[in-house]
Design an enzyme around this catalytic site. Structure first.
Site, short mmCIF file in Angstrom:
data_model
loop_
_atom_site.label_atom_id
_atom_site.label_comp_id
_atom_site.label_asym_id
_atom_site.label_seq_id
_atom_site.Cartn_x
_atom_site.Cartn_y
_atom_site.Cartn_z
N PRO A 134 12.28 7.89 -29.02
CA PRO A 134 12.20 9.32 -28.66
C PRO A 134 13.13 9.67 -27.49
O PRO A 134 13.33 10.84 -27.20
CB PRO A 134 10.73 9.53 -28.28
CG PRO A 134 10.03 8.25 -28.51
CD PRO A 134 11.03 7.18 -28.77
N GLU A 140 4.18 -0.20 -27.92
CA GLU A 140 4.35 0.73 -26.79
C GLU A 140 5.81 0.87 -26.33
O GLU A 140 6.14 1.72 -25.54
CB GLU A 140 3.49 0.30 -25.61
CG GLU A 140 2.08 0.87 -25.66
CD GLU A 140 1.28 0.29 -26.81
OE1 GLU A 140 1.46 -0.92 -27.10
OE2 GLU A 140 0.49 1.03 -27.41
N ARG A 164 23.96 11.62 -47.25
CA ARG A 164 24.52 12.85 -47.83
C ARG A 164 25.99 13.03 -47.51
O ARG A 164 26.69 13.74 -48.20
CB ARG A 164 23.77 14.08 -47.30
CG ARG A 164 22.27 14.04 -47.51
CD ARG A 164 21.63 15.27 -46.89
NE ARG A 164 22.09 16.48 -47.56
CZ ARG A 164 21.68 16.87 -48.75
NH1 ARG A 164 20.79 16.17 -49.40
NH2 ARG A 164 22.14 17.97 -49.28
N ASP A 166 25.29 23.20 -47.14
CA ASP A 166 23.96 22.90 -46.63
C ASP A 166 23.69 23.60 -45.31
O ASP A 166 24.61 23.93 -44.58
CB ASP A 166 23.86 21.40 -46.31
CG ASP A 166 23.30 20.61 -47.49
OD1 ASP A 166 22.95 21.24 -48.49
OD2 ASP A 166 23.24 19.39 -47.35
N1 ADE Z 1 10.19 6.13 -32.38
C1 ADE Z 1 9.08 6.76 -31.94
N2 ADE Z 1 9.26 8.08 -31.88
C2 ADE Z 1 10.55 8.31 -32.32
C3 ADE Z 1 11.33 9.47 -32.49
N3 ADE Z 1 10.87 10.69 -32.21
N4 ADE Z 1 12.59 9.33 -32.95
C4 ADE Z 1 13.07 8.10 -33.22
N5 ADE Z 1 12.38 6.97 -33.08
C5 ADE Z 1 11.12 7.07 -32.63
#
Ligand code: ADE
Length: 234
Positions: A76, A103, A141, A156
């Site tokens: 993330p 985690e 794609r 697209d």
């Molecule tokens: N792993 C956990 N959350 C993620 C996300 N939002 N994007 C990519 N990998 C992740």
């Protein structure tokens, strides 16, 4: 997890046409201990488990091909995936996607092994696998010859910076809801102008953040001026 996702759609087509190859590797195959342990307790913390660096480094070193490969950690914290990044990835000879779990992942992976981190959005998934599948689908794609008709990727959503225009099929009328008459006019120019207007209208309403006046033609700007700038979904 991957077998189902990759056995349909654009990814399957790319695989069938031999323009894409996917390998899935299990980090446990790159451990050296009896228990095939891929995670351990975090230093300085009490809770949770962190993926160990050794199996990840070993896995990447084993699968990496000579002559150009890019390594990305799904997390993330990464650069958010968009059409531009998907296109960049599609142009690489080999991309290695490391799926985080539990985690977290020992930071040395992001710092010293990966070329970058990729996120698929501002939310936390329980693992990087779904994110990796999203990255592969979005990038596939852009591999030449994968998406059927010439031009359909170009049209697209997001390609060209705006959302897609609305599409209709039969019946012409359904529960009193009519398909816009312009689409039966047979006038290609008129249809194109209508589609462009609708695409701009939808983008201005739903994703005004995407509208970059510098990237629009004078005709587009004229069309846009007529469209009220309001958000319907927020
Ligand atoms: N792993 C956990 N959350 C993620 C996300 N939002 N994007 C990519 N990998 C992740």
């Amino acid at each position: 997890m991957f077998t189902g996702i990759f056995s349909g759609g654009v990814v399957k087509r790319a695989l069938d046409r031999d323009v894409l190859r996917i390998e899935v590797h299990d980090l446990r195959d790159f451990t050296t201990d009896k228990h095939r342990q891929v995670d351990d307790r975090p230093f300085g913390g009490l809770e949770g488990m962190v993926l160990k660096p050794e199996p990840i480094f070993r896995a990447v070193e084993a699968v990496r091909q000579d002559g150009g490969s890019k390594v990305y950690l799904l997390s993330p914290q990464g650069r958010t995936l968009d059409a531009e990044l998907a296109r960049e990835l599609a142009a690489e000879r080999q991309i290695i996607l490391i799926c985080g779990r539990y985690e977290g992942v020992d930071e040395r992976v992001a710092e010293h092994l990966a070329d970058g981190e990729i996120s698929i959005g501002d939310y936390v998934l329980s693992g990087g696998e779904l994110a990796a599948a999203v990255v592969v689908d979005a990038a596939a794609r852009f591999i030449p010859g994968v998406v059927g008709k010439e031009g359909s990727v170009r049209n697209d959503s997001f390609c060209g910076g705006i959302l897609d225009y609305p599409q209709y099929t039969r019946p012409r009328e359904f529960r009193g809801l009519k398909v816009p008459a312009v689409l039966f006019s047979g006038d290609h120019q008129k249809v194109e102008r209508w589609r462009r207007t609708k695409a701009l209208e939808k983008t201005a309403r739903q994703r005004p953040d995407l509208v970059k006046p510098g990237a629009l033609s004078p005709e587009d700007r004229k069309l846009l001026e007529k469209i009220p700038n309001e958000r319907t979904n927020k």
